[in-house]
Scaffold this motif. Structure first.
Motif, mmCIF file in Angstrom:
data_model
loop_
_atom_site.group_PDB
_atom_site.id
_atom_site.type_symbol
_atom_site.label_atom_id
_atom_site.label_comp_id
_atom_site.label_asym_id
_atom_site.label_seq_id
_atom_site.Cartn_x
_atom_site.Cartn_y
_atom_site.Cartn_z
ATOM 1 N N GLY A 129 12.320 16.143 8.516
ATOM 2 C CA GLY A 129 11.575 14.960 8.492
ATOM 3 C C GLY A 129 10.405 14.486 7.516
ATOM 4 N N ALA A 130 10.111 15.440 6.625
ATOM 5 C CA ALA A 130 8.943 15.164 5.798
ATOM 6 C C ALA A 130 9.391 14.058 4.654
ATOM 7 N N GLY A 131 10.614 14.036 4.305
ATOM 8 C CA GLY A 131 11.001 13.031 3.203
ATOM 9 C C GLY A 131 11.746 13.789 2.021
ATOM 10 N N LYS A 132 12.111 15.096 2.111
ATOM 11 C CA LYS A 132 12.632 15.961 0.871
ATOM 12 C C LYS A 132 13.928 14.978 0.323
ATOM 13 N N SER A 166 3.762 11.238 5.214
ATOM 14 C CA SER A 166 3.657 10.050 6.281
ATOM 15 C C SER A 166 3.420 8.943 5.668
ATOM 16 N N GLN A 167 3.132 8.882 4.155
ATOM 17 C CA GLN A 167 2.740 7.655 3.426
ATOM 18 C C GLN A 167 4.215 6.680 3.701
ATOM 19 N N SER A 168 3.979 5.513 2.991
ATOM 20 C CA SER A 168 5.178 4.676 2.689
ATOM 21 C C SER A 168 6.093 5.176 1.675
ATOM 22 N N ILE A 169 7.299 4.838 1.486
ATOM 23 C CA ILE A 169 8.007 5.333 0.693
ATOM 24 C C ILE A 169 7.636 5.067 -0.752
ATOM 25 N N PRO A 170 7.317 3.752 -1.114
ATOM 26 C CA PRO A 170 6.499 3.379 -2.650
ATOM 27 C C PRO A 170 5.264 4.283 -2.655
ATOM 28 N N GLU A 171 4.553 4.578 -1.752
ATOM 29 C CA GLU A 171 3.474 5.323 -2.159
ATOM 30 C C GLU A 171 3.711 6.868 -2.351
#
Length: 210
Positions: free
Chosen positions: A12-15, A191-196
């Motif tokens: 779930g970290a966004g890999k 945990s930041q937004s996707i753009p960040e």
């Protein structure tokens, strides 16, 4: 020789999102790219991945899991990663040996010296040129991963079903390795937004590959 870039992080970290950003940027900037994953990357390695992640009637020992992971890695390295690097390509790999230290070492409690022996046997001196670590609190990451599984009508694999304490140990090892190998790791707050997150990834790529 090419450039070996790995992407790491807990569930779930966004890999997956990070990999998409990386591949888009590399292609847009004219790099010859291949992508792969671990465990997996070749037909045989993908079969081993299935064995690692599937639920079984019998207990999978920690040592058996470790050996299957490295068996898959051996195939991926010999069949895909090393040939591509020899051709000067950028190889983007979803997880690599840092994940083994984190999951089988930190999570399972296998002595890191045992992992290091297999690492040397299978890889020799091959190490990633850069690792993007998507860092996230395990509670948030697991909530994301489990929510995604429900949305997609899937089921959690054998690793995703582990306890929250397991994933805290995994995260601790990842962060410890990032401190130990600062020349390799770029830590990004998942945990930041996707753009960040995207902005941080692009900045890291520009620093190393422009």
């Amino acid at each position: 020789m090419g450039f070996f870039l790995t992407i790491e992080g807990c569930e779930g970290a966004g890999k997956t999102t990070a990999k998409g950003v990386v591949l888009h940027w590399l292609n847009a900037n004219g790099h010859d790219v291949i992508e792969t994953r671990e465990p997996g990357g070749t037909p045989l390695a993908e079969q081993l991945r299935g064995l690692v992640l599937a639920r079984h009637d019998e207990t999978v020992t920690d040592t058996a899991e470790l050996l299957m992971v490295f068996a898959a890695r051996s195939q991926n390295l010999s069949q895909r990663v090393e040939p591509a690097l020899a051709e000067g390509k950028v190889v983007v790999c979803d997880r690599f040996t840092d994940a083994t230290y984190a999951y089988q070492g930190g999570g399972r409690g296998i002595d890191e010296h045992c992992i290091a022996i297999l690492e040397q046997l299978v890889q020799g001196d091959r190490r990633p040129d850069m690792t993007l670590l998507l860092d996230i609190e395990p509670e948030l990451g697991l909530a994301r991963a489990r929510g995604r599984a429900i949305e997609q009508g899937g089921i959690l694999d054998r690793i995703e079903r582990e306890t929250i304490e397991f994933f805290h140990r995994v995260r601790q090892v990842y962060l410890a390795r990032a401190e130990r190998f600062p020349h390799q790791y770029v830590v990004i707050d998942g945990s930041q937004s996707i753009p960040e997150v995207e902005a941080h990834i692009i900045k890291a790529l520009q620093c190393r590959l422009l």
